[in-house]
Design a protein around this motif. Structure first.
Motif, PDB file in Angstrom:
ATOM      1  N   GLY A  13      -0.662  -4.057  12.029  1.00  0.00           N
ATOM      2  CA  GLY A  13      -0.199  -2.953  11.199  1.00  0.00           C
ATOM      3  C   GLY A  13       0.186  -1.690  11.926  1.00  0.00           C
ATOM      4  O   GLY A  13       0.440  -0.663  11.302  1.00  0.00           O
ATOM      5  N   SER A  19       0.465   5.764  11.996  1.00  0.00           N
ATOM      6  CA  SER A  19      -0.197   4.634  11.328  1.00  0.00           C
ATOM      7  C   SER A  19      -1.699   4.769  11.403  1.00  0.00           C
ATOM      8  O   SER A  19      -2.240   5.231  12.423  1.00  0.00           O
ATOM      9  CB  SER A  19       0.190   3.305  11.992  1.00  0.00           C
ATOM     10  OG  SER A  19       1.561   3.000  11.804  1.00  0.00           O
ATOM     11  N   GLN A  40       5.260  -6.766  12.722  1.00  0.00           N
ATOM     12  CA  GLN A  40       5.783  -7.530  11.579  1.00  0.00           C
ATOM     13  C   GLN A  40       6.990  -8.371  11.939  1.00  0.00           C
ATOM     14  O   GLN A  40       7.076  -9.533  11.535  1.00  0.00           O
ATOM     15  CB  GLN A  40       6.150  -6.547  10.453  1.00  0.00           C
ATOM     16  CG  GLN A  40       6.725  -7.202   9.211  1.00  0.00           C
ATOM     17  CD  GLN A  40       6.999  -6.203   8.105  1.00  0.00           C
ATOM     18  OE1 GLN A  40       6.581  -5.050   8.172  1.00  0.00           O
ATOM     19  NE2 GLN A  40       7.694  -6.646   7.078  1.00  0.00           N
ATOM     20  N   LYS A 164      -5.404  -4.303  -3.917  1.00  0.00           N
ATOM     21  CA  LYS A 164      -6.574  -3.782  -3.187  1.00  0.00           C
ATOM     22  C   LYS A 164      -7.878  -4.267  -3.836  1.00  0.00           C
ATOM     23  O   LYS A 164      -8.873  -4.496  -3.133  1.00  0.00           O
ATOM     24  CB  LYS A 164      -6.546  -2.255  -3.117  1.00  0.00           C
ATOM     25  CG  LYS A 164      -5.472  -1.672  -2.206  1.00  0.00           C
ATOM     26  CD  LYS A 164      -5.561  -2.162  -0.752  1.00  0.00           C
ATOM     27  CE  LYS A 164      -4.637  -1.362   0.140  1.00  0.00           C
ATOM     28  NZ  LYS A 164      -4.604  -1.863   1.531  1.00  0.00           N
ATOM     29  N   THR A 195       1.566   8.616   6.133  1.00  0.00           N
ATOM     30  CA  THR A 195       2.054   7.622   7.092  1.00  0.00           C
ATOM     31  C   THR A 195       3.404   7.122   6.589  1.00  0.00           C
ATOM     32  O   THR A 195       3.881   7.557   5.542  1.00  0.00           O
ATOM     33  CB  THR A 195       1.084   6.420   7.138  1.00  0.00           C
ATOM     34  OG1 THR A 195       1.096   5.820   5.822  1.00  0.00           O
ATOM     35  CG2 THR A 195      -0.318   6.849   7.496  1.00  0.00           C
TER      36      THR A 195
HETATM   37  N1  LIG Z   1      -1.721   6.009   4.144  1.00  0.00           N
HETATM   38  C1  LIG Z   1      -2.642   6.042   3.197  1.00  0.00           C
HETATM   39  O1  LIG Z   1      -2.748   6.988   2.393  1.00  0.00           O
HETATM   40  C2  LIG Z   1      -3.621   4.911   3.065  1.00  0.00           C
HETATM   41  C3  LIG Z   1      -4.854   5.145   2.427  1.00  0.00           C
HETATM   42  C4  LIG Z   1      -5.763   4.075   2.295  1.00  0.00           C
HETATM   43  C5  LIG Z   1      -5.440   2.823   2.796  1.00  0.00           C
HETATM   44  N2  LIG Z   1      -4.229   2.639   3.412  1.00  0.00           N
HETATM   45  C6  LIG Z   1      -3.948   1.285   3.940  1.00  0.00           C
HETATM   46  O2  LIG Z   1      -3.833   1.345   5.357  1.00  0.00           O
HETATM   47  C7  LIG Z   1      -3.083   0.212   5.798  1.00  0.00           C
HETATM   48  C8  LIG Z   1      -2.026   0.682   6.798  1.00  0.00           C
HETATM   49  O3  LIG Z   1      -1.083   1.493   6.131  1.00  0.00           O
HETATM   50  P1  LIG Z   1      -0.564   2.887   6.807  1.00  0.00           P
HETATM   51  O4  LIG Z   1      -0.794   3.963   5.803  1.00  0.00           O
HETATM   52  O5  LIG Z   1      -1.107   3.007   8.184  1.00  0.00           O
HETATM   53  O6  LIG Z   1       1.015   2.705   6.850  1.00  0.00           O
HETATM   54  P2  LIG Z   1       1.978   2.039   7.942  1.00  0.00           P
HETATM   55  O7  LIG Z   1       3.310   1.950   7.285  1.00  0.00           O
HETATM   56  O8  LIG Z   1       1.855   2.736   9.244  1.00  0.00           O
HETATM   57  O9  LIG Z   1       1.379   0.556   8.111  1.00  0.00           O
HETATM   58  C9  LIG Z   1       1.664  -0.471   7.191  1.00  0.00           C
HETATM   59  C10 LIG Z   1       1.863  -1.716   8.037  1.00  0.00           C
HETATM   60  O10 LIG Z   1       2.014  -2.876   7.204  1.00  0.00           O
HETATM   61  C11 LIG Z   1       2.871  -3.742   7.937  1.00  0.00           C
HETATM   62  N3  LIG Z   1       3.412  -4.825   7.105  1.00  0.00           N
HETATM   63  C12 LIG Z   1       4.028  -4.728   5.893  1.00  0.00           C
HETATM   64  N4  LIG Z   1       4.441  -5.948   5.497  1.00  0.00           N
HETATM   65  C13 LIG Z   1       4.072  -6.832   6.481  1.00  0.00           C
HETATM   66  C14 LIG Z   1       4.221  -8.226   6.656  1.00  0.00           C
HETATM   67  N5  LIG Z   1       4.860  -8.979   5.759  1.00  0.00           N
HETATM   68  N6  LIG Z   1       3.697  -8.788   7.788  1.00  0.00           N
HETATM   69  C15 LIG Z   1       3.068  -8.029   8.714  1.00  0.00           C
HETATM   70  N7  LIG Z   1       2.887  -6.690   8.610  1.00  0.00           N
HETATM   71  C16 LIG Z   1       3.407  -6.111   7.500  1.00  0.00           C
HETATM   72  C17 LIG Z   1       3.964  -2.806   8.430  1.00  0.00           C
HETATM   73  O11 LIG Z   1       4.714  -3.417   9.471  1.00  0.00           O
HETATM   74  C18 LIG Z   1       3.114  -1.637   8.926  1.00  0.00           C
HETATM   75  O12 LIG Z   1       2.787  -1.831  10.282  1.00  0.00           O
HETATM   76  C19 LIG Z   1      -2.516  -0.442   4.532  1.00  0.00           C
HETATM   77  O13 LIG Z   1      -3.349  -1.538   4.177  1.00  0.00           O
HETATM   78  C20 LIG Z   1      -2.666   0.653   3.477  1.00  0.00           C
HETATM   79  O14 LIG Z   1      -2.811   0.107   2.174  1.00  0.00           O
HETATM   80  C21 LIG Z   1      -3.317   3.639   3.576  1.00  0.00           C
END
Ligand SMILES: NC(=O)c1ccc[n+]([C@@H]2O[C@H](COP(=O)([O-])OP(=O)(O)OC[C@H]3O[C@@H](n4cnc5c(N)ncnc54)[C@H](O)[C@@H]3O)[C@@H](O)[C@H]2O)c1
Ligand SMILES: Cc1c(CN(C)C(=O)CCc2cnc3c(c2)CCC(=O)N3)oc2ccccc12
Length: 263
Positions: A13, A19, A40, A164, A195
């Protein structure tokens, strides 16, 4: 000696230096872990390789979690390179953007439900299954990222809340399944952070400022604070913790009416 000295950890991710996976990698690298990364698709290889270089990683592999073959290949390549693995960080989510705004039922479709569950929830136990042989006997751990929308309704989060909820249930079932063989499974439920996955969300700015005004700590959290909690949960200091959803959100999830001075 770092909390994670000698540990070999796969971080998925990572997409930008904002990120959550970047914060997790920074904390784990600081605590002495050896890191591998999965990206990805080829479009992201160069940018992820540059980011991974910050953590001295040479193992940077493709994996689109929509493809079983790519999940299997990822772990067989890690097996070839490392012979085993101590932790896997799942930091992946996706739902079609039109399902992430406005009326929950307006955005609902079988396709949006399938895609969001498959990428944001199924991919975690699927990776656990592929990693299982590499983790035997290492007292390792699996970690994923969740959000409060799993257990409370959050305007616009909609179909992602169902994904989730499924993800958090998989944390408990994986903990029950893998505990007897010494592998722990936990989640960090992070507060909102700006992000790439958060950009393009219409009301995100309002959400960030609401959290800032109402969380007990009266501020939003950073990817480093989330990373620190992730590093702890994957370390031996957390040897008694499994099946747990640890909130790193300034305490927001514990409040009902937020900040009394906000009227
Ligand atoms: N940003 C927030 O507010 C927040 C809060 C709580 C939880 N999260 C969770 O944190 C995690 C990371 O998100 P983030 O906020 O760092 O954003 P981000 O966009 O940096 O990361 C999301 C990642 O998901 C990957 N992804 C999406 N589809 C994919 C696939 N088919 N195969 C492989 N990888 C795939 C993307 O390539 C990316 O690297 C997620 O699970 C998100 O739900 C985010
Ligand atoms: C917080 C919060 C987030 C961040 N978060 C916890 C998330 O889990 C975001 C996950 C996400 C999944 N799929 C997509 C996108 C983001 C945007 C781009 C896209 O096309 N699809 O997203 C929200 C959406 C609505 C309301 C709140 C939030």
């Amino acid at each position: 000696m770092g909390l994670l000295a000698g540990k070999r950890i796969l971080v998925t991710g990572l997409l930008s230096n904002r990120s959550i996976a970047y914060g997790v990698a920074r904390a784990m690298h600081r605590e002495g872990a050896e890191l591998a990364f999965a990206y990805q698709n080829d479009r992201f290889q160069e940018r992820v390789s540059k980011l991974a270089a910050d953590f001295g990683s040479q193992l940077i592999l493709p994996c689109d979690v929509q493809e079983d073959s790519q999940v299997d290949d990822l772990f067989s390549q890690i097996g070839d390179a490392w012979g085993g693995i101590d932790s896997v960080v799942h930091s992946i989510a996706y739902a079609p953007s039109d399902a992430l705004e406005g009326d929950f039922l307006e955005g609902l479709s079988r396709e949006a439900f399938r895609i969001s569950q498959e990428i944001s929830a199924y991919s975690f136990p699927a990776m656990a299954k592929a990693a299982r042989p590499l983790m035997a006997g290492r007292n390792g751990s699996l970690l994923t990222l969740s959000y409060l929308g799993a257990v409370r309704t959050m305007p616009n989060y909609n179909i992602m809340g169902l994904a989730k909820a499924s993800l958090e249930a998989s944390v408990r079932y994986l903990a029950a399944c893998l505990g007897p063989e010494g592998t722990r499974v936990n989640a960090v439920s992070a507060g909102p952070i700006k992000t790439l996955a958060a950009s393009g969300i219409g009301s995100f700015g309002k959400l960030l400022s609401f959290n800032e005004r109402n969380a007990p700590l009266r501020r939003n959290v950073t990817i480093d604070e989330v990373g620190n909690a992730a590093a702890f949960l994957c370390s031996d200091l957390a040897s008694g913790i499994t099946g747990e959803i640890m909130y790193v959100d300034g305490g927001f999830n514990t409040t009902a009416l937020g900040n009394p001075d906000q009227g």
